[in-house]
Design an enzyme around this catalytic site. Sequence first.
Site, PDB file in Angstrom:
ATOM      1  N   VAL A  56      -5.105   2.419  -0.487  1.00  0.00           N
ATOM      2  CA  VAL A  56      -4.997   1.716  -1.769  1.00  0.00           C
ATOM      3  C   VAL A  56      -5.469   0.276  -1.623  1.00  0.00           C
ATOM      4  CG1 VAL A  56      -3.440   1.018  -3.615  1.00  0.00           C
ATOM      5  CG2 VAL A  56      -3.111   3.230  -2.496  1.00  0.00           C
ATOM      6  N   ASP A  57      -5.043  -0.394  -0.549  1.00  0.00           N
ATOM      7  CA  ASP A  57      -5.532  -1.750  -0.293  1.00  0.00           C
ATOM      8  C   ASP A  57      -7.051  -1.776  -0.174  1.00  0.00           C
ATOM      9  OD1 ASP A  57      -3.201  -3.259  -0.278  1.00  0.00           O
ATOM     10  OD2 ASP A  57      -2.795  -2.863   1.830  1.00  0.00           O
ATOM     11  N   LEU A  58      -7.607  -0.813   0.543  1.00  0.00           N
ATOM     12  CA  LEU A  58      -9.051  -0.805   0.781  1.00  0.00           C
ATOM     13  C   LEU A  58      -9.820  -0.524  -0.507  1.00  0.00           C
ATOM     14  CD1 LEU A  58      -9.120   1.069   4.210  1.00  0.00           C
ATOM     15  CD2 LEU A  58      -8.946  -1.379   3.760  1.00  0.00           C
ATOM     16  N   ASP A  97       0.808  -1.213   0.000  1.00  0.00           N
ATOM     17  CA  ASP A  97       0.000   0.000   0.000  1.00  0.00           C
ATOM     18  C   ASP A  97       0.849   1.274   0.000  1.00  0.00           C
ATOM     19  OD1 ASP A  97      -3.013   1.042   0.751  1.00  0.00           O
ATOM     20  OD2 ASP A  97      -1.466   2.274   1.668  1.00  0.00           O
TER      21      ASP A  97
END
Length: 400
Positions: free
Chosen positions: A169-171, A141
């Site tokens: 970004v991961d989410l 991320d």
Amino acid sequence: MTPALEGITVADFTQLKQGPLATQKLAEMGAEVIKIEPVHGEYQRGLRMGGELLEGEGPSFLSFNRSKRSVTLDLKSDEGHNIAMEIVESADVVIENFRPHVMDSLGLGYEDVTEVNPDVVYVSSSSYGPDGPRADEPGQDLLMQSMSGLPSIGGRGGDPPTPAPISVVDLHGAMLNAFHVMTALFHREQTGEGQKVDLNLMDAAIDLQIEEIFLQMNLDKEFERSEEGIAYKYLGAPYGIYETADGHVTISMNPIDDLVDVLDLTIDVEYDSSEAAYENRDQIKREIEAQTREWQTDELLETLLAEDVWVSEVKEYEDMVEDPQVEHNEIICDVEHPTVGEMTTVAPPVSMSKTPPEIKSAPPLLGEHNEEVLSELGYDASEYERLVEEGVMTEAGSTE
């Protein structure tokens, strides 16, 4: 009520945040998610947050893996590979987020799986994509935030680049994964065709900033970060966080005249156009904040909300969970875990009249469902014991 995804089986090879959150969303809409982990467990089971585990469990793992079943397999062994192939043979969705070609090297790539399951939806979510000059580089991320430009627009002018304080970004990548799984399943429902879906974190990071990139690429203007903390590089005053006598409030997009009237302000620079509010935003913020510092937070909120000013208190998490609207929405809930006990977490954030999401179970213990899933595949108890002895699987709940 029948869950929306009842009857859908997901073979989940993902780890960390982006993949597991996506499959958690699918699980809570009714999908049967079988989390296939290495025999030592996925990385986040042992990841300490703030240096801490929660009763021996990784807090991050507990956040992203509820409502799933856990199976441990040594995918490099012949029997581990064969069991994995039996699972994916009957799966509707296979999802993984390894580096490119790792699943191919394990004999579990798209071509391998479609030989036994031709209409599968196969989702690969890598760092940069399946090929290209960066394809084999590590991705995470913070790395993706950085290369996408996100830290360059955060923080105050003069500060170093400032990343987002959560794994945005991961989410966002997780939501893209879940959305495109649903799109591919809808296509299959209409046509009978499965397909390969490729997503990557770099593209997710860029997609997350669709507005900001558009502004930067299309407006003939050099945008600077505010020195006084206007919360968005592309907006003028008053958009930001303001100190009060006993805390902080956030003032959103409001006509400055409204604040002048309510707070009886005198502002010594121009602000009567959006251009002036942008060019003079730092001085405007200083003058507004000089006034908000004279107010108690509760009194300021009551006064501004009475005039329909867009304002809210800046809360700590401990205060947020006790907010009456948060309690009314039931977005914070408790889940019982076999080793942690009662733990507080975030409930599914949506209400649906016909197919509501549901937390079906706590995050699974390592290999908790090994014997159960093997039984469904036709293996007996003695075969499971042998596989454990040979290191193909682990004993359910083992931390070794």
